[in-house]
Design an enzyme around this catalytic site. Sequence first.
Site, PDB file in Angstrom:
ATOM      1  N   PHE A  63      -2.253 -12.149  21.643  1.00  0.00           N
ATOM      2  CA  PHE A  63      -3.695 -12.001  21.428  1.00  0.00           C
ATOM      3  C   PHE A  63      -4.402 -12.996  22.347  1.00  0.00           C
ATOM      4  O   PHE A  63      -4.158 -14.194  22.275  1.00  0.00           O
ATOM      5  CB  PHE A  63      -4.045 -12.259  19.964  1.00  0.00           C
ATOM      6  CG  PHE A  63      -5.449 -11.853  19.634  1.00  0.00           C
ATOM      7  CD1 PHE A  63      -5.732 -10.551  19.246  1.00  0.00           C
ATOM      8  CD2 PHE A  63      -6.498 -12.757  19.739  1.00  0.00           C
ATOM      9  CE1 PHE A  63      -7.041 -10.154  18.971  1.00  0.00           C
ATOM     10  CE2 PHE A  63      -7.801 -12.371  19.465  1.00  0.00           C
ATOM     11  CZ  PHE A  63      -8.078 -11.069  19.084  1.00  0.00           C
TER      12      PHE A  63
ATOM     13  N   GLU B 249     -13.388  -2.484  32.196  1.00  0.00           N
ATOM     14  CA  GLU B 249     -13.028  -3.038  30.890  1.00  0.00           C
ATOM     15  C   GLU B 249     -12.412  -4.416  31.060  1.00  0.00           C
ATOM     16  O   GLU B 249     -11.930  -4.764  32.139  1.00  0.00           O
ATOM     17  CB  GLU B 249     -11.966  -2.138  30.222  1.00  0.00           C
ATOM     18  CG  GLU B 249     -12.490  -1.249  29.135  1.00  0.00           C
ATOM     19  CD  GLU B 249     -12.821  -1.987  27.837  1.00  0.00           C
ATOM     20  OE1 GLU B 249     -13.086  -3.202  27.858  1.00  0.00           O
ATOM     21  OE2 GLU B 249     -12.824  -1.319  26.806  1.00  0.00           O
ATOM     22  N   ASP B 250     -12.381  -5.157  29.973  1.00  0.00           N
ATOM     23  CA  ASP B 250     -11.673  -6.440  29.999  1.00  0.00           C
ATOM     24  C   ASP B 250     -10.187  -6.256  29.718  1.00  0.00           C
ATOM     25  O   ASP B 250      -9.354  -6.913  30.336  1.00  0.00           O
ATOM     26  CB  ASP B 250     -12.288  -7.429  28.998  1.00  0.00           C
ATOM     27  CG  ASP B 250     -12.398  -6.849  27.594  1.00  0.00           C
ATOM     28  OD1 ASP B 250     -12.421  -5.612  27.467  1.00  0.00           O
ATOM     29  OD2 ASP B 250     -12.452  -7.623  26.631  1.00  0.00           O
TER      30      ASP B 250
ATOM     31  N   GLY C 134     -16.770  -7.035  25.902  1.00  0.00           N
ATOM     32  CA  GLY C 134     -15.745  -7.854  26.546  1.00  0.00           C
ATOM     33  C   GLY C 134     -15.773  -7.920  28.060  1.00  0.00           C
ATOM     34  O   GLY C 134     -15.312  -8.896  28.651  1.00  0.00           O
TER      35      GLY C 134
ATOM     36  N   ASP D  40      -5.438  -2.133  25.624  1.00  0.00           N
ATOM     37  CA  ASP D  40      -4.417  -2.554  24.664  1.00  0.00           C
ATOM     38  C   ASP D  40      -3.707  -1.282  24.159  1.00  0.00           C
ATOM     39  O   ASP D  40      -2.815  -0.758  24.836  1.00  0.00           O
ATOM     40  CB  ASP D  40      -5.140  -3.317  23.552  1.00  0.00           C
ATOM     41  CG  ASP D  40      -4.221  -3.991  22.566  1.00  0.00           C
ATOM     42  OD1 ASP D  40      -3.012  -3.733  22.595  1.00  0.00           O
ATOM     43  OD2 ASP D  40      -4.694  -4.793  21.740  1.00  0.00           O
TER      44      ASP D  40
ATOM     45  N   ASP E  73     -12.958 -12.052  22.887  1.00  0.00           N
ATOM     46  CA  ASP E  73     -13.259 -12.870  21.715  1.00  0.00           C
ATOM     47  C   ASP E  73     -12.224 -12.722  20.600  1.00  0.00           C
ATOM     48  O   ASP E  73     -11.372 -11.821  20.631  1.00  0.00           O
ATOM     49  CB  ASP E  73     -14.612 -12.448  21.125  1.00  0.00           C
ATOM     50  CG  ASP E  73     -14.513 -11.110  20.373  1.00  0.00           C
ATOM     51  OD1 ASP E  73     -13.933 -10.158  20.937  1.00  0.00           O
ATOM     52  OD2 ASP E  73     -14.975 -11.047  19.224  1.00  0.00           O
TER      53      ASP E  73
ATOM     54  N   ARG F 290     -15.590 -16.315  23.743  1.00  0.00           N
ATOM     55  CA  ARG F 290     -15.924 -15.429  24.871  1.00  0.00           C
ATOM     56  C   ARG F 290     -16.294 -16.202  26.125  1.00  0.00           C
ATOM     57  O   ARG F 290     -16.098 -15.747  27.237  1.00  0.00           O
ATOM     58  CB  ARG F 290     -17.119 -14.535  24.522  1.00  0.00           C
ATOM     59  CG  ARG F 290     -16.800 -13.360  23.638  1.00  0.00           C
ATOM     60  CD  ARG F 290     -17.923 -12.330  23.724  1.00  0.00           C
ATOM     61  NE  ARG F 290     -17.980 -11.464  22.565  1.00  0.00           N
ATOM     62  CZ  ARG F 290     -17.265 -10.348  22.432  1.00  0.00           C
ATOM     63  NH1 ARG F 290     -16.440  -9.969  23.375  1.00  0.00           N
ATOM     64  NH2 ARG F 290     -17.370  -9.617  21.350  1.00  0.00           N
TER      65      ARG F 290
HETATM   66  C1  PRP Z   1     -11.615  -4.727  22.931  1.00  0.00           C
HETATM   67  C2  PRP Z   1     -11.649  -4.567  24.426  1.00  0.00           C
HETATM   68  C3  PRP Z   1     -11.492  -3.085  24.615  1.00  0.00           C
HETATM   69  C4  PRP Z   1     -10.638  -2.688  23.439  1.00  0.00           C
HETATM   70  C5  PRP Z   1      -9.235  -2.473  23.904  1.00  0.00           C
HETATM   71  O1  PRP Z   1     -12.878  -4.444  22.430  1.00  0.00           O
HETATM   72  O2  PRP Z   1     -12.863  -5.032  24.973  1.00  0.00           O
HETATM   73  O3  PRP Z   1     -12.733  -2.421  24.559  1.00  0.00           O
HETATM   74  O4  PRP Z   1     -10.671  -3.749  22.499  1.00  0.00           O
HETATM   75  O5  PRP Z   1      -8.400  -2.122  22.828  1.00  0.00           O
HETATM   76  P1  PRP Z   1      -7.685  -0.716  22.706  1.00  0.00           P
HETATM   77  O6  PRP Z   1      -7.088  -0.394  24.044  1.00  0.00           O
HETATM   78  O7  PRP Z   1      -6.663  -0.971  21.639  1.00  0.00           O
HETATM   79  O8  PRP Z   1      -8.723   0.296  22.278  1.00  0.00           O
HETATM   80  P2  PRP Z   1     -13.384  -4.919  21.009  1.00  0.00           P
HETATM   81  O9  PRP Z   1     -13.306  -3.765  20.057  1.00  0.00           O
HETATM   82  O10 PRP Z   1     -12.692  -6.180  20.612  1.00  0.00           O
HETATM   83  O11 PRP Z   1     -14.928  -5.159  21.261  1.00  0.00           O
HETATM   84  P3  PRP Z   1     -15.655  -6.197  22.244  1.00  0.00           P
HETATM   85  O12 PRP Z   1     -15.349  -5.754  23.669  1.00  0.00           O
HETATM   86  O13 PRP Z   1     -17.086  -6.021  21.916  1.00  0.00           O
HETATM   87  O14 PRP Z   1     -15.120  -7.569  21.957  1.00  0.00           O
END
Ligand code: PRP
Length: 175
Positions: free
Chosen positions: A151, A98-99, A43, A102, A158, A164
């Site tokens: 969301f 990070e992106d 992300g 959450d 994504d 993305r």
């Molecule tokens: C997303 C985002 C963070 C994570 C945050 O990754 O990029 O890594 O979720 O969520 P959290 O704080 O609840 O752990 P994702 O698993 O969707 O993978 P991606 O980055 O490859 O899309």
Amino acid sequence: MVEHTLSLLIPKEKIEVRVKELAWLISSDYAGRRPVILGVLKGSFMFLADLLRHLTVDPLVDFIAVSSYRNGTTSSGRCFLTKNISCDICHKDVLLVEDIVDTGTTFRFLIGHIRDHAPSSLKICTLLDKPSRRAHAIPIDYCGFTISDDFVVGYGLDCDEQYRSLPGIYILKKQ
Ligand code: PRP
């Protein structure tokens, strides 16, 4: 087939301005040093690329990838590495990028993993912070935008590998 509706939350122009501000802050804090910037895949790739373009320090760049077992859009709380770091970060200044933060599950896991490598410092930068869903306290040092419990997709984020590449950030609703 599930239909999606997208509504613009953060336009690309606003992202550009905020990314430049974050780059200025980071450059100022790391002036005279050479931090290791670790992008968390997938992300963060777009945010990281834009951030790097505006830094005035010359970082070492590496990537790490984490996955969590998910039930739909909710993290189960269990993470595993799908790509480890490929450089030595012992006694280095590390900045994780990070992106989105959450629940904090991913960062809680990453912080533990990175600390095991004995960096001299560890800071966290995220483009988006969604504090309403936090299950673990995460010490965020640089944050682009705080968002509500929606969301979101675009600018690297994504939904099942869709959206993305959108230049802005959108709220996604499933119909
Ligand atoms: C997303 C985002 C963070 C994570 C945050 O990754 O990029 O890594 O979720 O969520 P959290 O704080 O609840 O752990 P994702 O698993 O969707 O993978 P991606 O980055 O490859 O899309």
